[in-house]
Scaffold this motif. Structure first.
Motif, PDB file in Angstrom:
ATOM      1  N   ARG A  97      23.560  76.559  56.393  1.00 36.66           N
ATOM      2  CA  ARG A  97      23.957  75.776  57.572  1.00 36.66           C
ATOM      3  C   ARG A  97      22.964  75.987  58.718  1.00 36.66           C
ATOM      4  NH1 ARG A  97      28.001  72.815  59.910  1.00 36.66           N
ATOM      5  NH2 ARG A  97      27.865  72.853  62.184  1.00 36.66           N
ATOM      6  N   ALA A  98      22.548  77.222  58.922  1.00 34.10           N
ATOM      7  CA  ALA A  98      21.591  77.500  59.998  1.00 34.10           C
ATOM      8  C   ALA A  98      20.284  76.739  59.778  1.00 34.10           C
ATOM      9  CB  ALA A  98      21.332  78.999  60.085  1.00 34.10           C
ATOM     10  N   ALA A  99      19.836  76.696  58.529  1.00 31.61           N
ATOM     11  CA  ALA A  99      18.592  75.973  58.221  1.00 31.61           C
ATOM     12  C   ALA A  99      18.761  74.478  58.473  1.00 31.61           C
ATOM     13  CB  ALA A  99      18.197  76.229  56.771  1.00 31.61           C
ATOM     14  N   ARG A 100      19.904  73.928  58.093  1.00 33.81           N
ATOM     15  CA  ARG A 100      20.140  72.503  58.311  1.00 33.81           C
ATOM     16  C   ARG A 100      20.281  72.178  59.797  1.00 33.81           C
ATOM     17  NH1 ARG A 100      24.248  71.319  53.191  1.00 33.81           N
ATOM     18  NH2 ARG A 100      22.595  70.767  51.715  1.00 33.81           N
ATOM     19  N   GLU A 101      20.926  73.071  60.536  1.00 31.71           N
ATOM     20  CA  GLU A 101      21.030  72.860  61.984  1.00 31.71           C
ATOM     21  C   GLU A 101      19.650  72.826  62.621  1.00 31.71           C
ATOM     22  OE1 GLU A 101      25.345  74.940  63.052  1.00 31.71           O
ATOM     23  OE2 GLU A 101      23.507  76.138  63.076  1.00 31.71           O
ATOM     24  N   LEU A 102      18.774  73.719  62.191  1.00 25.84           N
ATOM     25  CA  LEU A 102      17.412  73.758  62.730  1.00 25.84           C
ATOM     26  C   LEU A 102      16.692  72.445  62.464  1.00 25.84           C
ATOM     27  CD1 LEU A 102      15.141  75.498  64.042  1.00 25.84           C
ATOM     28  CD2 LEU A 102      14.494  76.157  61.716  1.00 25.84           C
TER      29      LEU A 102
ATOM     30  N   ARG B 234      25.791  64.576  63.585  1.00 24.86           N
ATOM     31  CA  ARG B 234      25.161  65.864  63.292  1.00 24.86           C
ATOM     32  C   ARG B 234      25.906  66.589  62.175  1.00 24.86           C
ATOM     33  NH1 ARG B 234      25.714  71.256  65.171  1.00 24.86           N
ATOM     34  NH2 ARG B 234      23.708  72.363  65.440  1.00 24.86           N
ATOM     35  N   GLU B 235      27.235  66.617  62.256  1.00 27.14           N
ATOM     36  CA  GLU B 235      28.015  67.319  61.234  1.00 27.14           C
ATOM     37  C   GLU B 235      27.887  66.653  59.867  1.00 27.14           C
ATOM     38  OE1 GLU B 235      29.703  70.240  61.354  1.00 27.14           O
ATOM     39  OE2 GLU B 235      28.765  70.438  63.329  1.00 27.14           O
ATOM     40  N   MET B 236      27.848  65.330  59.839  1.00 27.26           N
ATOM     41  CA  MET B 236      27.705  64.638  58.563  1.00 27.26           C
ATOM     42  C   MET B 236      26.351  64.941  57.917  1.00 27.26           C
ATOM     43  SD  MET B 236      29.455  60.885  59.089  1.00 27.26           S
ATOM     44  CE  MET B 236      29.075  60.410  57.390  1.00 27.26           C
ATOM     45  N   LEU B 237      25.298  64.935  58.709  1.00 27.68           N
ATOM     46  CA  LEU B 237      23.973  65.214  58.167  1.00 27.68           C
ATOM     47  C   LEU B 237      23.874  66.653  57.667  1.00 27.68           C
ATOM     48  CD1 LEU B 237      21.789  63.376  60.827  1.00 27.68           C
ATOM     49  CD2 LEU B 237      22.006  62.744  58.415  1.00 27.68           C
ATOM     50  N   ILE B 238      24.459  67.572  58.401  1.00 33.16           N
ATOM     51  CA  ILE B 238      24.399  68.983  58.008  1.00 33.16           C
ATOM     52  C   ILE B 238      25.188  69.224  56.721  1.00 33.16           C
ATOM     53  CG2 ILE B 238      25.234  71.294  58.662  1.00 33.16           C
ATOM     54  CD1 ILE B 238      24.463  70.571  61.561  1.00 33.16           C
TER      55      ILE B 238
END
Length: 831
Positions: free
Chosen positions: A339-344, A382-386
């Motif tokens: 999740r951290a990587a996707r948020e970045l 943002r949540e959907m993409l992550i």
């Protein structure tokens, strides 16, 4: 259509030309290859090392030998009976001044005849992110000037060796006056008149006006969904197919296209039914290629993931994860790390792409009079993409396939408590096409760009971030691998092969490519760490103590930190040549020259304490000095210990290597041999994996096709044994193509004392029966004593020939393994 029996990938460029490739064809013929599989051959940027930065899709690169050289290669291929598969790049071209189409767009802006060839947002000026600093700083440093263009003589804005053509309206009728400009304010004013603007390369991630390939601003997206663009960019490709010179195409990054299905259907119509077509496509576990795609399958990354199930010890891999946590003194929460990587990626690396999507969604929301604002949409998008679990969906103007609808529902279920429900439902409606006609144009663009973004987000967050952060077992950090912890089992491998036979029997089965994180034999060696986690952890602890004096204490923590130390030792163990001695100083220097660039790349891809854009030179240098010390001739105590300690893993890795090779050559799919990996491939990530192999050695090892001798240690360690096994099995594939293309896949299960130390299956059609037994989990040299494989009636009561030894045997109800060496695979063909 002629389906290849086996392909051999050659990386052109870096000294490999068409004429050099011609000299290799007799060797490939002896090896048993049916098709040469070529990296991109069309004209690319000067000194391109890979060819994916195409500047002219309708010219064969003069650097490789041009059209004449290609014709010579084509003739030689036909004379040796080999086919040719071309790697083509429809998604992008080089955003380079060497690209005539791109240069015309720069000069004429939206009025260029090529303006719609590229995926550019023409609502603003075209951004050219190629400055080292902001425009104002570059201007103040007098790094910009007006000079005659070297080719045309027309006024151009010069930045070092780059000459950006000025739009004619800004200089026509006063060329001499414009060329005389040397005042900063006048240069700035002239720059302002252009349909483009030069910006700092660091600003590309948030301010780019064109779609790029992943994060590479030097590669601009091509609108190949437009028929005119397709025709213009595929003219030479199709000419080569129709002439018979090319029998197959490999489509690069198909998920980057606006409409993959539409593109592939158009390509199939244009290329004809006889053209063998595969696509570079990463499949998640249980995901399949859409049935509507008129292709033979993927290029095979999912096959690598399947092999890990056959060769990893699932009973001990959890202990390896725990050992990693003990050394690093941190809990390794892979889910949180993902999740951290996707948020970045969403918040930083693809900030511009995200902003464009959000703006489109906001416009549609206003048009549809939805009672929520941009803030709610921001969180929902943002949540959907992550949360997106695969590379993309495949919605088209006609609607979203049922599989895509189900996937979107799965994503919405996963994020339903993380975002405003009405905003989530609205985004679902856009993606499903459930929007009023007045909003359809913006909604359609949103759908396309959403689907084009999820793939790069997945690739960059998983393959190019998480896999460089999570070091517990590097062998499973591979393109196409499932990032989250999961069980490994032989049974799952069997299921995957049966599914492969049903869905894509003609797809490529690969184990090494120009994009894999490490060579197939390095991966095979590192699989064996799962068999002895305690031993590996003891080794790492001891090595860390031996090299503790080289760990520096920086403000942000030790350099290298424990997790990076663990990674360095594992990467070094995987790459260590089988014959390299600790006192071989030249060999150590050769390995160091390969290892240090890998270390630098690994640190930057991790994006934790340094990065490609925002590097920490002090930290990087500290870790590089540590890595350099590991391979220093002065560090003899460590080197002697290291080489001694990894020998059991080296030996087990060679057995794993042979097992994965035999499986690749006999399981469903078309085996793909990456250049040089017919011997041993311990390469690191690119560019190390794109080095040219020593073909003189490879050819010398295959002078005759003698049977492999499993009792010769030197043959194992030189790669000769692997090469001989490949040649033996590839010629069987040439002799019996129907067996391998259509033959049933039957899992076989051993009983007795050591059933867990082998994987077995049969391939069978109406005329042939093949039994394959491959060793696994051999770190401790386990025997096959008191172990046998019960045979179904269709395989029993027959005589078989051992293809690798020549011996014959009669089998009744079972295959006894009692007196057979457990390190040698069996390939038995009914005689």
């Amino acid at each position: 259509m002629t389906i290849p029996s086996a392909t051999y990938r050659i990386q052109f460029r870096n000294g490999m030309t068409f004429d050099r490739a011609i000299t290799l064809l007799p060797y490939l013929q002896r090896l048993g290859i049916s098709h040469l599989y070529a990296s991109p051959i069309f004209t690319a940027t000067t000194d391109s090392t890979h060819g994916y930065d195409v500047t002219d899709a309708n010219e064969i690169d003069p650097a490789l030998g041009g059209r004449d050289g290609f014709n010579r290669l084509s003739t030689a291929l036909q004379q040796t009976g080999l086919g040719l598969i071309l790697d083509i790049v429809p998604n992008h071209m080089a955003a380079s001044l060497e690209n005539a189409w791109w240069r015309d767009v720069i000069e004429h802006g939206e009025n260029s005849q090529y303006a719609r060839y590229f995926d550019i947002d023409w609502s603003r000026r075209l951004t050219l992110p190629f400055l080292g600093e902001d425009f104002e700083r570059v201007l103040q440093n007098d790094e910009l000037s007006i000079k005659p263009h070297p080719q045309t003589g027309h006024p151009a804005l010069a930045y070092y060796d780059s000459f950006y053509p000025l739009t004619p309206a800004s200089w026509q009728g006063r060329a001499d006056e414009v060329l005389a400009i040397n005042d900063r304010a006048a240069i700035a004013e002239l720059h302002q008149q252009q349909p483009w603007q030069l910006i700092n390369w660091r600003d590309a991630r948030k301010d780019l006006s064109y779609r790029r390939f992943f994060e590479i601003t030097g590669l601009v997206g091509v609108r190949v969904e437009d028929e005119a663009v397709f025709n213009a960019s595929h003219a030479l490709i199709l000419e080569l197919v129709h002439s018979g010179a090319v029998s197959g195409l490999r489509v690069d990054h198909v998920d980057g296209l606006a409409d993959p299905q539409g593109y592939l259907q158009r390509l199939r119509r244009a290329a004809g039914e006889d053209c063998y077509i595969t696509v570079e496509k990463i499949l998640a576990d249980e995901e399949q290629i859409p049935s509507e795609w008129p292709i033979s399958g993927t290029t095979g990354y999912e096959f690598i993931a399947a092999l890990s199930h056959a060769l990893i010890d699932d009973t001990q891999i959890d202990a390896l994860h725990l050992a990693y946590e003990a050394v690093t003194e941190e809990r390794n929460d892979v889910s949180a790390g993902l999740r951290a990587a996707r948020e970045l990626m969403v918040d930083r690396n693809f900030a511009g792409e995200f902003s464009r999507l959000l703006a489109l969604a906001t416009v549609v929301a206003h048009s549809e009079q939805r009672n929520f604002g941009e803030a709610e949409l921001h969180v929902a998008l943002r949540e959907m993409l992550i949360a997106f679990p695969v590379y993309r969906t495949y919605g088209r103007p006609a609607g979203m396939p049922l599989a895509g609808e189900a996937l979107l529902q799965q994503v919405l279920e996963a994020v339903k408590f993380s975002a405003f429900p009405a905003a989530l439902s609205f985004l679902q409606a856009i993606l499903l096409g459930a929007i009023s006609e007045q909003s359809e144009q913006d909604a359609a663009e949103f759908r396309t760009r959403f689907q084009q973004l999820t793939g790069p987000l997945m690739a960059k967050s998983v393959e190019d971030t998480l896999f460089f952060r999570n070091h517990a077992i590097l062998a499973i950090n591979e393109v196409g691998a499932e990032p989250l912890p999961h069980p490994f089992s032989v049974e799952h491998f069997h299921q995957q092969m049966q599914t492969r036979l049903h869905h894509q029997p003609d797809a490529l089965s690969t184990t090494s490519t120009h994009d894999t994180k490490r060579g197939e034999d390095a991966r095979a060696r590192l699989y064996s760490l799962s068999e002895a986690p305690a031993l590996w952890a003891e080794n790492v602890t001891r090595w860390r103590e031996l090299n503790q004096s080289k760990v520096l204490t920086l403000n942000e923590g030790p350099a290298p930190e424990p997790a990076v130390e663990w990674m360095l030792y594992q990467a070094l163990a995987g790459a260590w040549p089988t014959t390299l001695r600790p006192d071989d100083h030249d060999g150590l220097r050769t390995l160091e020259a390969r290892f240090l660039p890998f270390v630098e790349k690994a640190l930057r891809e991790a994006k934790l304490r340094t990065d490609w854009a925002d590097g920490d030179e002090t930290y990087e240098q500290a870790v590089l000095e540590y890595a350099k010390h590991l391979l220093s001739a002065e560090n003899s105590a460590f080197l002697t210990d290291f080489v001694t300690a990894i020998q059991p893993f080296v030996d087990a890795g060679l057995v794993n290597s042979l097992s994965q090779t035999v499986i690749k050559l006999t399981a469903p799919g078309v085996p793909d041999i990456y250049q040089g990996s017919e011997a041993l491939d311990f390469s690191l990530v690119d560019p190390d994996n794109r080095r040219e192999p020593d073909y003189a050695v490879l050819e010398a090892q295959l002078v005759d096709r003698s049977r492999p001798d499993f009792t010769q240690p030197s043959d194992w360690r030189s790669g000769k044994l692997k090469q001989q096994v490949i040649a033996c099995l590839l010629h069987l594939r040439l002799d019996k193509p129907q067996l391998f293309r259509f033959g049933d896949y039957q899992p076989l299960y051993a009983t007795g004392a050591h059933p867990e130390h082998l994987i077995a299956y049969a391939r069978q059609d109406s005329e042939n029966s093949l039994i394959v037994v491959a060793p696994r989990l051999m770190l401790e040299g386990t025997s096959w004593a008191e172990t046998s494989i019960p045979l179904p009636e269709s395989l029993a009561h027959r005589h078989y020939r051992n293809l690798l030894s020549g011996a014959t045997l009669a089998l009744n109800e079972q295959l006894s393994l009692d007196n057979l060496p457990p390190y040698a695979p069996l390939v038995l063909i009914a005689s």
